[in-house]
Design a protein around this motif. Sequence first.
Motif, mmCIF file in Angstrom:
data_model
loop_
_atom_site.group_PDB
_atom_site.id
_atom_site.type_symbol
_atom_site.label_atom_id
_atom_site.label_comp_id
_atom_site.label_asym_id
_atom_site.label_seq_id
_atom_site.Cartn_x
_atom_site.Cartn_y
_atom_site.Cartn_z
ATOM 1 N N HIS A 91 0.847 -1.191 0.000
ATOM 2 C CA HIS A 91 0.000 0.000 0.000
ATOM 3 C C HIS A 91 0.889 1.251 0.000
ATOM 4 O O HIS A 91 0.656 2.200 -0.764
ATOM 5 C CB HIS A 91 -0.919 -0.020 1.226
ATOM 6 N N GLU A 92 1.924 1.238 0.828
ATOM 7 C CA GLU A 92 2.834 2.391 0.897
ATOM 8 C C GLU A 92 3.632 2.517 -0.399
ATOM 9 O O GLU A 92 3.900 3.634 -0.857
ATOM 10 C CB GLU A 92 3.752 2.274 2.114
ATOM 11 N N LEU A 93 4.008 1.390 -1.009
ATOM 12 C CA LEU A 93 4.668 1.446 -2.321
ATOM 13 C C LEU A 93 3.748 2.106 -3.338
ATOM 14 O O LEU A 93 4.199 2.861 -4.205
ATOM 15 C CB LEU A 93 5.057 0.042 -2.790
ATOM 16 N N GLY A 94 2.449 1.837 -3.216
ATOM 17 C CA GLY A 94 1.473 2.471 -4.092
ATOM 18 C C GLY A 94 1.492 3.979 -3.960
ATOM 19 O O GLY A 94 1.392 4.697 -4.959
ATOM 20 N N HIS A 95 1.636 4.470 -2.731
ATOM 21 C CA HIS A 95 1.737 5.921 -2.543
ATOM 22 C C HIS A 95 2.984 6.464 -3.228
ATOM 23 O O HIS A 95 2.943 7.512 -3.881
ATOM 24 C CB HIS A 95 1.773 6.281 -1.055
ATOM 25 N N LEU A 96 4.104 5.754 -3.087
ATOM 26 C CA LEU A 96 5.345 6.224 -3.710
ATOM 27 C C LEU A 96 5.253 6.248 -5.231
ATOM 28 O O LEU A 96 5.764 7.168 -5.874
ATOM 29 C CB LEU A 96 6.514 5.326 -3.292
ATOM 30 N N LEU A 97 4.621 5.237 -5.804
ATOM 31 C CA LEU A 97 4.545 5.126 -7.256
ATOM 32 C C LEU A 97 3.513 6.057 -7.879
ATOM 33 O O LEU A 97 3.553 6.302 -9.084
ATOM 34 C CB LEU A 97 4.214 3.685 -7.656
ATOM 35 N N ASP A 98 2.615 6.581 -7.081
ATOM 36 C CA ASP A 98 1.548 7.456 -7.575
ATOM 37 C C ASP A 98 2.069 8.879 -7.697
ATOM 38 O O ASP A 98 2.488 9.478 -6.723
ATOM 39 C CB ASP A 98 0.362 7.391 -6.613
ATOM 40 N N ASP A 99 2.019 9.429 -8.905
ATOM 41 C CA ASP A 99 2.488 10.803 -9.121
ATOM 42 C C ASP A 99 1.750 11.810 -8.254
ATOM 43 O O ASP A 99 2.304 12.811 -7.842
ATOM 44 C CB ASP A 99 2.316 11.210 -10.585
#
Length: 153
Positions: A91-99
């Motif tokens: 989930h946190e990786l998703g935040h990082l990958l989201d522009d």
Amino acid sequence: MTETDETLDRVNARVEHALQRAGLTPGMTFDEVVHAVERALEIRLRVVREVDTTGWGTLTGFLTYFADRREGSIHVRASDAVIYSQFAASHELGHLLDDAHCSGALHERSSVSPHDNPRLTTPEYEAELVAEHVAHRIARLLYASPRVAESSW
């Protein structure tokens, strides 16, 4: 097209962009996913399994990111099953990958669906949906095979 449809279209587009950005493919291990995110974002990243989570409440994980140092860490509960903590980290990786990722404000909402949290602004709501959808897609990449899933039990 309704407002809900428009929101889901924006979220889905952001999810697809996030996954393509890291070049994630089926069969990767969790460590390979983390390294792919590091390469895509040109950052150093580590996942920390925290033993002392006193005061975390329902929080399952959080991200700290230092843009000036190009490094970050994802903190998850060591007491959680590995598959669960990997999902929280994803989930946190998703935040990082989201522009258009969230502003970094820490909210105790990990056990609360973004759909059920009236305190979220529209951008926060969408950022949480993107991160959650990315986490689900990473889980599918990691555990697409029943044999792989069984080995994590």
